[in-house]
Design an enzyme around this catalytic site. Structure first.
Site, PDB file in Angstrom:
ATOM      1  CD  GLU A 122      -1.476  -2.440   1.718  1.00  0.00           C
ATOM      2  OE1 GLU A 122      -2.276  -3.384   1.775  1.00  0.00           O
ATOM      3  OE2 GLU A 122      -0.283  -2.534   2.070  1.00  0.00           O
ATOM      4  NE  ARG A 129       4.667  -8.074   0.285  1.00  0.00           N
ATOM      5  CZ  ARG A 129       4.343  -6.957  -0.337  1.00  0.00           C
ATOM      6  NH1 ARG A 129       5.119  -6.478  -1.286  1.00  0.00           N
ATOM      7  NH2 ARG A 129       3.230  -6.311  -0.028  1.00  0.00           N
ATOM      8  N   GLY A 172      12.616  -1.441  -0.275  1.00  0.00           N
ATOM      9  CA  GLY A 172      12.381  -0.285  -1.129  1.00  0.00           C
ATOM     10  C   GLY A 172      13.198  -0.239  -2.401  1.00  0.00           C
ATOM     11  CD  GLU A 173      18.137  -1.264  -2.336  1.00  0.00           C
ATOM     12  OE1 GLU A 173      18.884  -0.390  -1.866  1.00  0.00           O
ATOM     13  OE2 GLU A 173      18.522  -2.444  -2.541  1.00  0.00           O
ATOM     14  CB  ILE A 227       1.972  -2.689 -12.296  1.00  0.00           C
ATOM     15  CG1 ILE A 227       0.547  -3.248 -12.364  1.00  0.00           C
ATOM     16  CG2 ILE A 227       2.063  -1.394 -13.104  1.00  0.00           C
ATOM     17  CD1 ILE A 227      -0.496  -2.388 -11.667  1.00  0.00           C
TER      18      ILE A 227
END
Length: 368
Positions: A10, A216, A257-258, A284
């Site tokens: 999110e 994850r 975050g990469e 996506i």
């Protein structure tokens, strides 16, 4: 302006919306709230030390805590990302006249059936929202059937996410560390998937192929490293900041975050969470940078995106990880077909952009 993004997915989806909010209302700050440490870490990685982006944890859904939170921060607007429906929080927003929108809303058939078990509470909670921006027409139908009003199909904001120059530079650095070897990325894998993946990779992949494995959840990095070693495959960690040795078979992406950078460094990507019944992860980002994506049978959290991507030739579907690894390796040795899937992925991602602007348009109507 308050934006609630419960966790990693999110928060990453909220990035273009947060940047648009900062541009649309330059006199406002954006308060990002999370429920997980990984969500908070992701927002820190995305927005760094941006002075107008604040971040705190959202309190549990107790009426007095919700009221205290709203009294303390006094948001002009509230934006809740995707599916976080907290009855007491939304009731407090309505009582204190904080206009609140559910943005990038998605509701799978499975989740709709769960909400339908408590119809009165669900209808009351959805009714407390001043606007809902649904990802798809199907999401809108399911939300309305549960009692939602003021539902508009705005599209999926994740199509508006793009790599920053820093992410592109990092991807180039990753590729330089790896060298000319073919790279198979396993993106956002979940528990139970790594063992199946490692077995298939050890059986089918040639010695020069590198598996970039990105779990994850960061709390599983050490566990996955142990599984790689138990499989007898040479391991290096991204956090070592070292060139990848020729003897390394698995490069563990132990960072947050990469993901864009990993996609940019890879030749083909297997999308985690889709090989066992977790519902899949967002593909996506892979499409947007032209990295061919292969998904498994379990994509119910991203059903329309996955189906449309496969139909457009922007992604492939495989029945299990053994077949997925074999499909990925076949793409790696077929540059023409790999390029065709990459081009279709970029076109697919570009065609559905614009959800952020449509969401901002709805929020402008709510702004006091």
């Amino acid at each position: 302006i308050w934006v609630h993004a419960v966790s990693v997915g999110e928060t990453r989806a909220a990035e273009p919306l947060v940047r648009a909010l900062l541009a649309q209302w330059p006199e406002h700050a954006v308060l990002l709230t999370h429920m997980t440490p990984t969500g908070r870490a992701t927002s820190k990685a995305l927005f760094g030390d941006e002075a107008r982006v604040l971040r705190v944890y959202l309190p549990y859904d107790l009426g007095w805590l919700a009221r205290r939170f709203l009294h303390h921060f006094r948001p002009s607007l509230g934006v809740i990302m995707e599916t976080e429906l907290w009855p007491n929080l939304l009731a407090a927003c309505r009582r204190l006249q904080v206009p609140t929108m559910l943005a990038n809303a998605r509701l799978s058939e499975r989740s709709a059936r769960r909400y339908a078990r408590v119809p009165a509470l669900t209808s009351l909670t959805l009714g407390a929202l001043d606007a809902i921006g649904a990802q798809t027409a199907g999401d809108a139908v399911r939300l309305r059937a549960l009692g939602a009003r003021r539902v508009t199909v705005t599209g999926n904001i994740k199509f508006d996410v793009a790599p920053t120059p820093a992410a592109e530079a990092r991807g180039a650095t990753f590729r330089a560390r790896i060298g000319a070897r073919p790279v198979l990325l396993a993106a956002s894998t979940r528990e139970g998937e790594e063992a199946l993946l490692l077995a298939a990779f050890a059986q089918h992949a040639p010695p020069d192929c590198l598996l970039a494995l990105v779990p994850r959840h960061p709390q599983r990095f050490d566990e996955v490293a142990g599984a790689v070693k138990a499989a007898g495959l040479g391991l290096q960690r991204r956090s070592d900041e070292a060139e990848v040795a020729a003897s390394t078979r698995v490069w563990l992406g132990d960072s947050m975050g990469e993901m864009f950078s990993y996609y940019l460094a890879a030749d083909v990507a297997l999308i985690g969470g889709s090989w066992l019944p977790f519902g899949g992860q967002n593909l996506i980002e892979a499409c947007a940078v032209g990295t061919p994506a292969i998904v498994g049978p379990h994509t119910f959290n991203f059903a329309k995106v996955a189906e449309d991507a496969v139909a457009a030739g922007a992604a492939l579907r495989a029945p299990d990880l053994d077949a997925g690894v074999r499909s990925a390796l076949a793409l790696i040795v077929d540059p023409a077909r790999r390029q065709a899937v990459a081009d279709a992925g970029r076109a697919f991602a570009a065609a559905d952009r614009g959800a952020t602007d449509r969401t901002i348009e709805l929020l402008t109507k709510l702004a006091p």
